[in-house]
Write an enzyme that holds these catalytic residues in place. Structure first.
Site, PDB file in Angstrom:
ATOM      1  N   ARG A  51       0.826  -1.213   0.000  1.00 12.05           N
ATOM      2  CA  ARG A  51       0.000   0.000   0.000  1.00 12.05           C
ATOM      3  C   ARG A  51       0.859   1.262   0.000  1.00 12.05           C
ATOM      4  O   ARG A  51       0.454   2.301  -0.507  1.00 12.05           O
ATOM      5  CB  ARG A  51      -0.908   0.016   1.226  1.00 12.05           C
ATOM      6  CG  ARG A  51      -2.043  -0.987   1.167  1.00 12.05           C
ATOM      7  CD  ARG A  51      -2.695  -1.114   2.513  1.00 12.05           C
ATOM      8  NE  ARG A  51      -1.687  -1.405   3.543  1.00 12.05           N
ATOM      9  CZ  ARG A  51      -1.931  -1.553   4.815  1.00 12.05           C
ATOM     10  NH1 ARG A  51      -3.158  -1.419   5.266  1.00 12.05           N
ATOM     11  NH2 ARG A  51      -0.969  -1.839   5.669  1.00 12.05           N
ATOM     12  N   LYS A 148       3.650 -19.216   4.890  1.00  7.89           N
ATOM     13  CA  LYS A 148       3.056 -19.814   6.083  1.00  7.89           C
ATOM     14  C   LYS A 148       2.558 -18.699   6.983  1.00  7.89           C
ATOM     15  O   LYS A 148       3.054 -17.581   6.854  1.00  7.89           O
ATOM     16  CB  LYS A 148       4.064 -20.705   6.796  1.00  7.89           C
ATOM     17  CG  LYS A 148       5.014 -19.955   7.727  1.00  7.89           C
ATOM     18  CD  LYS A 148       5.689 -20.891   8.695  1.00  7.89           C
ATOM     19  CE  LYS A 148       6.169 -20.152   9.914  1.00  7.89           C
ATOM     20  NZ  LYS A 148       6.854 -20.940  10.896  1.00  7.89           N
ATOM     21  N   HIS A 178       9.935 -23.181   4.036  1.00 15.15           N
ATOM     22  CA  HIS A 178      11.334 -22.904   3.675  1.00 15.15           C
ATOM     23  C   HIS A 178      12.285 -23.997   4.149  1.00 15.15           C
ATOM     24  O   HIS A 178      13.404 -24.101   3.660  1.00 15.15           O
ATOM     25  CB  HIS A 178      11.777 -21.508   4.153  1.00 15.15           C
ATOM     26  CG  HIS A 178      11.920 -21.386   5.622  1.00 15.15           C
ATOM     27  ND1 HIS A 178      10.880 -21.071   6.446  1.00 15.15           N
ATOM     28  CD2 HIS A 178      12.996 -21.538   6.417  1.00 15.15           C
ATOM     29  CE1 HIS A 178      11.311 -21.038   7.680  1.00 15.15           C
ATOM     30  NE2 HIS A 178      12.589 -21.319   7.697  1.00 15.15           N
ATOM     31  N   LYS A 182      16.107 -26.052   2.207  1.00 14.39           N
ATOM     32  CA  LYS A 182      17.468 -26.167   2.765  1.00 14.39           C
ATOM     33  C   LYS A 182      18.229 -27.279   2.039  1.00 14.39           C
ATOM     34  O   LYS A 182      17.684 -28.335   1.765  1.00 14.39           O
ATOM     35  CB  LYS A 182      17.403 -26.469   4.265  1.00 14.39           C
ATOM     36  CG  LYS A 182      16.940 -25.272   5.091  1.00 14.39           C
ATOM     37  CD  LYS A 182      16.904 -25.635   6.555  1.00 14.39           C
ATOM     38  CE  LYS A 182      16.325 -24.516   7.392  1.00 14.39           C
ATOM     39  NZ  LYS A 182      17.253 -23.402   7.582  1.00 14.39           N
ATOM     40  N   GLU A 216      15.971 -23.316  19.268  1.00 17.54           N
ATOM     41  CA  GLU A 216      16.307 -21.905  19.093  1.00 17.54           C
ATOM     42  C   GLU A 216      16.760 -21.351  20.433  1.00 17.54           C
ATOM     43  O   GLU A 216      16.308 -21.816  21.483  1.00 17.54           O
ATOM     44  CB  GLU A 216      15.074 -21.125  18.630  1.00 17.54           C
ATOM     45  CG  GLU A 216      14.565 -21.522  17.264  1.00 17.54           C
ATOM     46  CD  GLU A 216      13.300 -20.737  16.917  1.00 17.54           C
ATOM     47  OE1 GLU A 216      13.411 -19.718  16.241  1.00 17.54           O
ATOM     48  OE2 GLU A 216      12.220 -21.153  17.348  1.00 17.54           O
ATOM     49  N   ASP A 235       3.367 -23.704  14.999  1.00 13.91           N
ATOM     50  CA  ASP A 235       4.392 -22.898  14.337  1.00 13.91           C
ATOM     51  C   ASP A 235       5.507 -23.751  13.723  1.00 13.91           C
ATOM     52  O   ASP A 235       6.094 -23.372  12.714  1.00 13.91           O
ATOM     53  CB  ASP A 235       4.994 -21.924  15.368  1.00 13.91           C
ATOM     54  CG  ASP A 235       5.806 -20.822  14.722  1.00 13.91           C
ATOM     55  OD1 ASP A 235       5.294 -20.211  13.761  1.00 13.91           O
ATOM     56  OD2 ASP A 235       6.954 -20.568  15.156  1.00 13.91           O
ATOM     57  N   HIS A 240       7.055 -27.622   9.438  1.00 10.45           N
ATOM     58  CA  HIS A 240       8.474 -27.920   9.165  1.00 10.45           C
ATOM     59  C   HIS A 240       8.887 -29.317   9.630  1.00 10.45           C
ATOM     60  O   HIS A 240       9.489 -30.087   8.885  1.00 10.45           O
ATOM     61  CB  HIS A 240       9.381 -26.906   9.865  1.00 10.45           C
ATOM     62  CG  HIS A 240       9.051 -25.484   9.570  1.00 10.45           C
ATOM     63  ND1 HIS A 240       8.789 -25.036   8.293  1.00 10.45           N
ATOM     64  CD2 HIS A 240       8.954 -24.405  10.370  1.00 10.45           C
ATOM     65  CE1 HIS A 240       8.544 -23.743   8.346  1.00 10.45           C
ATOM     66  NE2 HIS A 240       8.625 -23.332   9.587  1.00 10.45           N
ATOM     67  N   LYS A 334      11.949 -22.720  22.075  1.00 11.30           N
ATOM     68  CA  LYS A 334      12.648 -21.438  22.110  1.00 11.30           C
ATOM     69  C   LYS A 334      13.424 -21.326  23.422  1.00 11.30           C
ATOM     70  O   LYS A 334      13.131 -22.028  24.376  1.00 11.30           O
ATOM     71  CB  LYS A 334      11.638 -20.305  22.010  1.00 11.30           C
ATOM     72  CG  LYS A 334      10.902 -20.328  20.673  1.00 11.30           C
ATOM     73  CD  LYS A 334      10.147 -19.065  20.413  1.00 11.30           C
ATOM     74  CE  LYS A 334       9.552 -19.073  19.030  1.00 11.30           C
ATOM     75  NZ  LYS A 334      10.539 -18.926  17.958  1.00 11.30           N
TER      76      LYS A 334
HETATM   77  P1  NAP Z   1       5.173  -7.549   7.509  1.00 12.25           P
HETATM   78  O1  NAP Z   1       6.554  -7.148   7.829  1.00 12.25           O
HETATM   79  O2  NAP Z   1       4.062  -7.107   8.416  1.00 12.25           O
HETATM   80  O3  NAP Z   1       4.852  -7.027   6.027  1.00 12.25           O
HETATM   81  C1  NAP Z   1       3.575  -7.048   5.480  1.00 12.25           C
HETATM   82  C2  NAP Z   1       3.611  -6.461   4.083  1.00 12.25           C
HETATM   83  O4  NAP Z   1       2.297  -6.472   3.559  1.00 12.25           O
HETATM   84  C3  NAP Z   1       4.089  -5.027   4.016  1.00 12.25           C
HETATM   85  O5  NAP Z   1       4.852  -4.841   2.829  1.00 12.25           O
HETATM   86  C4  NAP Z   1       2.786  -4.244   3.911  1.00 12.25           C
HETATM   87  O6  NAP Z   1       3.061  -3.014   3.279  1.00 12.25           O
HETATM   88  C5  NAP Z   1       1.963  -5.182   3.053  1.00 12.25           C
HETATM   89  N1  NAP Z   1       0.524  -5.008   3.221  1.00 12.25           N
HETATM   90  C6  NAP Z   1      -0.197  -4.985   4.368  1.00 12.25           C
HETATM   91  N2  NAP Z   1      -1.509  -4.791   4.105  1.00 12.25           N
HETATM   92  C7  NAP Z   1      -1.612  -4.706   2.757  1.00 12.25           C
HETATM   93  C8  NAP Z   1      -2.693  -4.505   1.872  1.00 12.25           C
HETATM   94  N3  NAP Z   1      -3.956  -4.355   2.302  1.00 12.25           N
HETATM   95  N4  NAP Z   1      -2.441  -4.463   0.549  1.00 12.25           N
HETATM   96  C9  NAP Z   1      -1.181  -4.605   0.064  1.00 12.25           C
HETATM   97  N5  NAP Z   1      -0.121  -4.798   0.854  1.00 12.25           N
HETATM   98  C10 NAP Z   1      -0.328  -4.837   2.192  1.00 12.25           C
HETATM   99  O7  NAP Z   1       5.006  -9.119   7.381  1.00 12.25           O
HETATM  100  P2  NAP Z   1       6.170 -10.186   7.050  1.00 12.25           P
HETATM  101  O8  NAP Z   1       6.866 -10.522   8.322  1.00 12.25           O
HETATM  102  O9  NAP Z   1       6.983  -9.701   5.913  1.00 12.25           O
HETATM  103  O10 NAP Z   1       5.314 -11.471   6.667  1.00 12.25           O
HETATM  104  C11 NAP Z   1       4.692 -11.613   5.398  1.00 12.25           C
HETATM  105  C12 NAP Z   1       4.127 -13.034   5.291  1.00 12.25           C
HETATM  106  O11 NAP Z   1       5.192 -13.960   5.387  1.00 12.25           O
HETATM  107  C13 NAP Z   1       3.148 -13.429   6.395  1.00 12.25           C
HETATM  108  O12 NAP Z   1       2.211 -14.328   5.869  1.00 12.25           O
HETATM  109  C14 NAP Z   1       4.023 -14.167   7.398  1.00 12.25           C
HETATM  110  O13 NAP Z   1       3.285 -15.084   8.176  1.00 12.25           O
HETATM  111  C15 NAP Z   1       4.963 -14.873   6.451  1.00 12.25           C
HETATM  112  N6  NAP Z   1       6.260 -15.232   7.044  1.00 12.25           N
HETATM  113  C16 NAP Z   1       7.121 -14.272   7.467  1.00 12.25           C
HETATM  114  C17 NAP Z   1       8.350 -14.628   7.988  1.00 12.25           C
HETATM  115  C18 NAP Z   1       9.341 -13.594   8.437  1.00 12.25           C
HETATM  116  O14 NAP Z   1      10.462 -13.977   8.797  1.00 12.25           O
HETATM  117  N7  NAP Z   1       9.005 -12.321   8.430  1.00 12.25           N
HETATM  118  C19 NAP Z   1       8.698 -15.985   8.100  1.00 12.25           C
HETATM  119  C20 NAP Z   1       7.798 -16.956   7.648  1.00 12.25           C
HETATM  120  C21 NAP Z   1       6.585 -16.563   7.115  1.00 12.25           C
HETATM  121  P3  NAP Z   1       2.101  -1.725   3.380  1.00 12.25           P
HETATM  122  O15 NAP Z   1       1.837  -1.489   4.824  1.00 12.25           O
HETATM  123  O16 NAP Z   1       2.882  -0.668   2.701  1.00 12.25           O
HETATM  124  O17 NAP Z   1       0.877  -2.080   2.635  1.00 12.25           O
END
Ligand code: NAP
Length: 488
Positions: A51, A148, A178, A182, A216, A235, A240, A334
């Site tokens: 966004r 996930k 992921h 690996k 962890e 989780d 995994h 953890k």
């Molecule tokens: P995050 O840091 O909260 O990022 C969310 C992203 O979504 C931001 O770019 C946000 O940007 C965008 N967003 C939110 N609402 C939106 C909307 N209505 N329209 C378009 N874009 C929108 O989350 P994240 O940690 O990157 O995680 C993303 C996904 O990966 C999740 O499903 C999470 O469960 C999964 N995941 C993450 C990790 C990790 O290490 N982070 C690991 C495994 C899985 P704007 O606010 O600019 O829209």
């Protein structure tokens, strides 16, 4: 060794959530590393969507910062970074709204591979799938990548599968785990099915038990409110660890082919025996145990009465011909002693010893597959203790670190995300979970969770920096076995 990686086809990869944590820590740095390695065609394009209002220049700045922070300095080549950033575009899109979609459609090239990475909260997966379809942006060959968690129980996983299936065929859906990306996890299949050595012994006649550990050192940190709704079972175990268990336990697929491999994994999940309450130990870390007091699990989450587990150990049995009587012990948690992930396969004793008991301290053969740190394998074997003084036996490790064994190429093992993204572009689903696999894993996990909820059980406390709750030790002791030490 010369790299034999063939560049993938030309693609347009759209990342929804391009400004988020996963995109900046893993996806963008991973894509740069593939570009730097020469594995990405010049004409490939990466289109960020979120966004936040910004233009392509703003997104390139964000990507440059991500590369600076998350890519090894050895790969910081100014010309390569500039060429990579040139591939980046950005379109502000609201997943729940109407703005941005026509602009995104105008940017896409229909004659190249189109892939859409949903790196956003799962609640938005359906919204994005619907709009991609509705705006005619994703054709029948387009691929979508979903992150996930894939549901939090069987009902929600089914609903999510149905939502995606309304707009995409199963062959277009790439559910990321992921762990499957690996190197060592894939090596598990190579070790089992490309060598004659192990497979004849790979059954309950020769394998005493299997241990899978994902430990962890960190607590839940800033993810407390998310984690508390999930816990270690949802989780880590349902996804995994279940995948690791499947790769060890499955029958040989007829071919290294997506559906052949996934069919065999599915059979393992379906053969899992229902769990008895006594085969499950759940724990929550305390702040005590280290030199200085840390926050406890209950300090880290919003609910001071929380019964969510930050640790779980399970004794899992597979009811089929190959594994009847060979338990699989799984544990993850953890704030444990060290950060390590490994699979250890412990073999049985030889049927008869020709050596005098007094002359050796007999130990089982153990094959240890290390996922992290330092991916590699280690086979413990008995040999003669060197030197004079008769036949005394000693156990030694046959150790193979992939980085050491493979030289420069081994040191440059691709990160799981970059490998998986390239597999999406290649159209290879082998390392992605199929819808029925995810549902079967939830069908096994749901009653386990419902069982402890119905019993009103509280997780047992364990010290930060320890190996987990005392009852987890008992889980193995009562079977005359013990956990391997958690070592980094
Ligand atoms: P995050 O840091 O909260 O990022 C969310 C992203 O979504 C931001 O770019 C946000 O940007 C965008 N967003 C939110 N609402 C939106 C909307 N209505 N329209 C378009 N874009 C929108 O989350 P994240 O940690 O990157 O995680 C993303 C996904 O990966 C999740 O499903 C999470 O469960 C999964 N995941 C993450 C990790 C990790 O290490 N982070 C690991 C495994 C899985 P704007 O606010 O600019 O829209």
């Amino acid at each position: 060794m010369v790299s034999r990686v063939i560049p993938v086809e030309v693609f347009d990869l759209v990342i929804f959530g391009a400004t988020g944590d996963l995109a900046t820590r893993k996806i963008l740095p991973g894509l740069y590393r593939r570009f730097y390695g020469g594995h990405m065609p010049e004409e490939a394009r990466i289109i960020g969507c979120a966004r936040s209002e910004m233009d392509a220049a703003g997104f390139r700045d964000l990507a440059r910062r991500a590369i600076d922070e998350f890519v090894d300095a050895g790969k910081h080549d100014a010309a390569q970074i500039a060429a990579f950033l040139d591939r980046l575009e950005y379109v502000p899109v609201d997943a729940t709204g109407t703005s941005g979609w026509p602009e995104l459609k105008a940017l896409m090239r229909p004659d190249v591979v189109n892939a859409f990475y949903f790196s956003v909260a799962p609640a938005l997966f359906g919204e994005i799938a619907e709009r991609l379809h509705g705006h005619g942006i994703a054709g029948p060959d387009a691929r979508i990548v979903v992150e996930k968690p894939f549901g939090r129980d069987l009902a929600s996983a089914r609903a999510l599968n149905a939502t995606l299936a309304a707009h995409f065929d199963e062959h277009q859906i790439y559910r990321i785990d992921h762990y499957l990306g690996k190197e060592t996890v894939q090596n598990l299949m190579a070790v089992r099915f490309a060598n004659i050595l192990f497979e004849p012994l790979w059954n309950s006649q020769y394998v005493d038990h299997v241990q899978i550990t994902v430990a962890e050192t960190v607590g839940v940190g800033g993810r407390g409110s998310y984690y508390d709704k999930s816990g270690a079972m949802r989780d880590m175990v349902q996804n995994h660890m279940m995948q690791l268990l499947c790769l060890i336990a499955m029958e040989p697929p007829y071919h290294y082919d997506p559906d052949a491999v996934r069919d065999e994994k599915l059979k393992v999940i379906r053969a899992l025996q229902p769990m008895a309450a006594g085969d499950i130990v759940r724990g929550q870390y305390r702040g005590t145990g280290g030199k200085r007091a840390l926050s406890s699990y209950l300090d880290d989450v919003e609910n001071p009465q929380s019964r969510t587990e930050s640790y779980i150990a399970l004794k899992v049995q597979i009811a089929n011909w190959r594994w009847q009587g060979t338990p699989f012990y799984l544990r993850t948690g953890k704030r444990l002693r060290a950060r390590t992930s490994e699979i250890a396969i412990t073999f049985k004793q030889p049927p008869h010893s020709i050596f005098d008991e007094a002359d050796h301290d007999w130990r089982e053969n153990v094959l240890v597959i290390r996922l992290q740190p330092n991916e590699g394998m280690n086979l413990k074997v008995m040999i003669k203790e060197p030197g004079p003084g008769g036949m005394r036996l000693v156990q030694v490790p046959l150790d193979m670190s992939f980085a050491d064994a493979l030289g420069d190429e081994g040191a440059d093992i691709p990160d799981a995300y970059e490998r998986l993204i390239m597999d999406v572009i290649r159209g290879n689903q082998t390392l992605f979970m199929r819808g029925d696999e995810v549902e079967a894993a939830w069908a096994w996990a749901d009653p386990v969770i419902a069982g402890w909820e119905a019993r009103g059980e509280r997780p047992q406390g364990y010290d930060s920096g320890s190996s987990g709750p005392d009852d987890a030790l008992m889980l193995m002791h009562r079977d005359g076995r013990r956990w391997r030490e958690i070592r980094g």
